[in-house]
Design a protein around this motif. Structure first.
Motif, short mmCIF file in Angstrom:
data_model
loop_
_atom_site.label_atom_id
_atom_site.label_comp_id
_atom_site.label_asym_id
_atom_site.label_seq_id
_atom_site.Cartn_x
_atom_site.Cartn_y
_atom_site.Cartn_z
N TYR A 10 0.82 -1.19 0.01
CA TYR A 10 -0.09 0.00 0.03
C TYR A 10 0.90 1.31 0.00
N LEU A 11 2.10 1.32 0.93
CA LEU A 11 2.83 2.54 0.74
C LEU A 11 3.43 2.40 -0.53
N ASN A 12 3.85 1.39 -1.33
CA ASN A 12 4.56 1.47 -2.57
C ASN A 12 3.39 1.97 -3.80
N ASP B 161 -10.09 2.23 -3.69
CA ASP B 161 -10.07 1.32 -4.86
C ASP B 161 -9.01 1.54 -5.66
N ARG B 162 -8.74 2.82 -5.94
CA ARG B 162 -7.47 3.16 -6.84
C ARG B 162 -6.26 2.79 -6.23
N LEU B 163 -5.97 2.75 -4.99
CA LEU B 163 -4.78 2.15 -4.31
C LEU B 163 -4.83 0.64 -4.90
N ILE B 164 -5.77 -0.09 -4.45
CA ILE B 164 -5.79 -1.44 -4.64
C ILE B 164 -5.46 -1.62 -6.02
N LEU C 144 -9.83 -8.93 -8.91
CA LEU C 144 -9.67 -8.44 -10.08
C LEU C 144 -11.46 -8.45 -10.78
N ASN C 145 -11.71 -9.56 -10.74
CA ASN C 145 -13.29 -9.61 -11.43
C ASN C 145 -14.10 -8.86 -10.68
#
Length: 464
Positions: A36-38, A98-101, A181-182
């Motif tokens: 998450y940091l990366n 969501d954007r982070l994941i 992903l789905n």
């Protein structure tokens, strides 16, 4: 836990060393806070390039949410917020999460798939862009007489999501990873928005949607590689390349072969990738008779090379070299806002800009246009015409902004610029500003020579 960069590097090396390796237990990386940091660090880099359209949230405010997201990941209860239309707002934490994941998923997928994408794929990849594709055409397609140009329009909406997941399952044996992903695909993230050309290419490349496009159409790349190695084509040079949903095939052969290749592509796309392409989507062109527009350039063939001696009688003349040109209508369209009745004109909508911002905006427009068309044979003539009207539009806009005359503006802001070769000077509109390091620098209009580049340069020079 290991650092995200180390894990991604290990995934990439494993993918490169064994193209048949099946990746398992990828989902557990979503439990690693360093991922998450990366991902956040990469998003921050993009925020500096394109401030709009991405969440403007502080890292400190988001840190507590990571722990909650990780708990949901472990329980398998994380669901992205549905997107039913293009959503670029960043007001809500859930949209940001969501954007982070998605960035984490993109990094993992890129580490696995990038090592095996073929050389014929140029779109949205590291150190590749439209220039590398066009350079390949110019250097590898000499003597071409027939060209097949195809475009899978609206590829993001036309991809079969179930087929995409099944293609991913060939390399990834991790049900929870594919299910996550789905969930994003079902929530509409794959089809939200389009491929915008208003942001830097590097920014667009770091979008999971375009990586998924390359994974999906990698099957077409493999098919064309096998097709070019077939017995039928071994006697006839054929060069294929693809940029996202657009592809070009250059053939030094007859029309019958070109028609056969087009039919084979249509059949493959329909039967294997569930994409129906009509005659308007895939066109065959005789290059000696008509040019082809591809990736913003016009591709033409020089006149056929004449026979060199009487002994060549009865033999067909060789086809000429490939030429990359700037389409005339593009320049006419670009000039239109800066010209009126055949003369340069000021731009009212830019008068409110500060002088450094105004010069910088004109500078960037010219620089980006040259960087895009720098491989064209006629880049000097076509862009030289644009630069004349564009530059004097800048001068007139400054004059209108300061309620002054053109002559007074030139006297006040004219700056001597050294020639590229270090000899002589020329005057350009410029203004001094204080840089972040405390040093003084001059912002000027784009003054580099408009010369044709022989080799592409995927990393464009920084702005002034």
């Amino acid at each position: 836990m290991q650092r995200a960069e180390v894990i991604l590097s290990l995934l990439g090396r494993k993918a490169e060393s064994d193209e048949n390796f099946i990746f398992r237990r990828l989902y557990r990386n979503l439990f690693n806070p360093d991922f998450y940091l990366n991902a956040w660090a990469r998003i921050q880099e993009r925020l500096e390039q394109k401030p709009s359209g991405l969440p403007n949230c502080s890292m400190d405010r988001m840190k507590p949410d990571w722990e909650q997201v990780i708990r949901q990941m472990k329980a398998g209860t994380y669901h992205p917020k549905p997107l039913f239309k293009k959503q670029e707002r960043c007001d809500e934490d859930f949209a940001f999460r969501d954007r982070l994941i998605l960035e984490i998923l993109r990094q993992i997928l890129e580490a696995i798939y990038e090592p095996h994408f073929l050389e014929t794929s140029h779109g949205f990849r590291p150190q590749r862009n439209h220039l590398t594709a066009l350079h390949t055409i110019r250097t590898s397609c000499q003597g071409t007489n027939w060209v097949i140009k195809g475009e899978i329009k609206d590829i993001l909406h036309r991809m079969d999501s179930q087929l995409l997941i099944s293609l991913l399952a060939r390399r990834i044996d991790d049900g929870r990873f594919l299910d996550l992903l789905n969930r994003f695909i079902r929530a509409g993230y794959l089809k939200s928005g389009g491929i915008s050309t208003d942001v830097p290419a590097s920014f667009r490349r770091e979008d999971i949607r375009f990586l998924l496009v390359n994974i999906y159409l990698h099957e077409l790349d493999r098919f064309m590689k096998n097709r070019s190695l077939s017995t039928m084509d071994a006697r006839t040079p054929m060069n294929y390349l693809r940029y996202a949903g657009r592809f070009l095939i250059c053939i030094s052969g007859g029309k019958v072969l070109a028609q056969s290749i087009r039919n084979d592509i249509q059949t493959f796309l329909q039967s294997t990738l569930h994409l129906d392409l009509t005659g308007d989507d895939i066109r065959i062109t005789h290059l000696a008779k008509k040019g082809v527009r591809f990736l913003g350039y016009e591709i033409r063939s020089e006149k056929p090379i004449p026979r060199q001696s009487p002994s060549d009688c009865g033999k067909r003349s060789a086809f000429g070299n490939i030429q990359l040109l700037v389409p005339g209508e593009v320049i006419r369209q670009k000039i239109r806002p800066f010209i009126k009745k055949g003369r340069p004109v000021h731009i009212n909508s830019r008068i409110h800009l500060s002088l450094p911002d105004l010069i910088h905006r004109y500078h960037e427009e010219m620089r980006e246009l040259y960087n895009f068309y720098c491989l064209a044979e006629d880049v000097s003539a076509k862009l030289g015409k644009f630069r004349y009207y564009h530059y004097w539009s800048l001068v007139r806009t400054i004059a209108r902004k300061e309620k002054s005359s053109v002559k007074k503006v030139l006297d006040k802001y004219g700056t001597d610029i050294k020639g590229i070769q270090g000899t002589g000077t020329k005057k350009r509109i410029g203004v001094k500003i204080q840089a972040g390091d405390g040093k003084e620098k001059v912002i000027t209009y784009f003054h580099a020579p408009l010369k044709k580049r022989v080799h592409p340069n995927p990393v464009f020079p920084p702005p002034c």
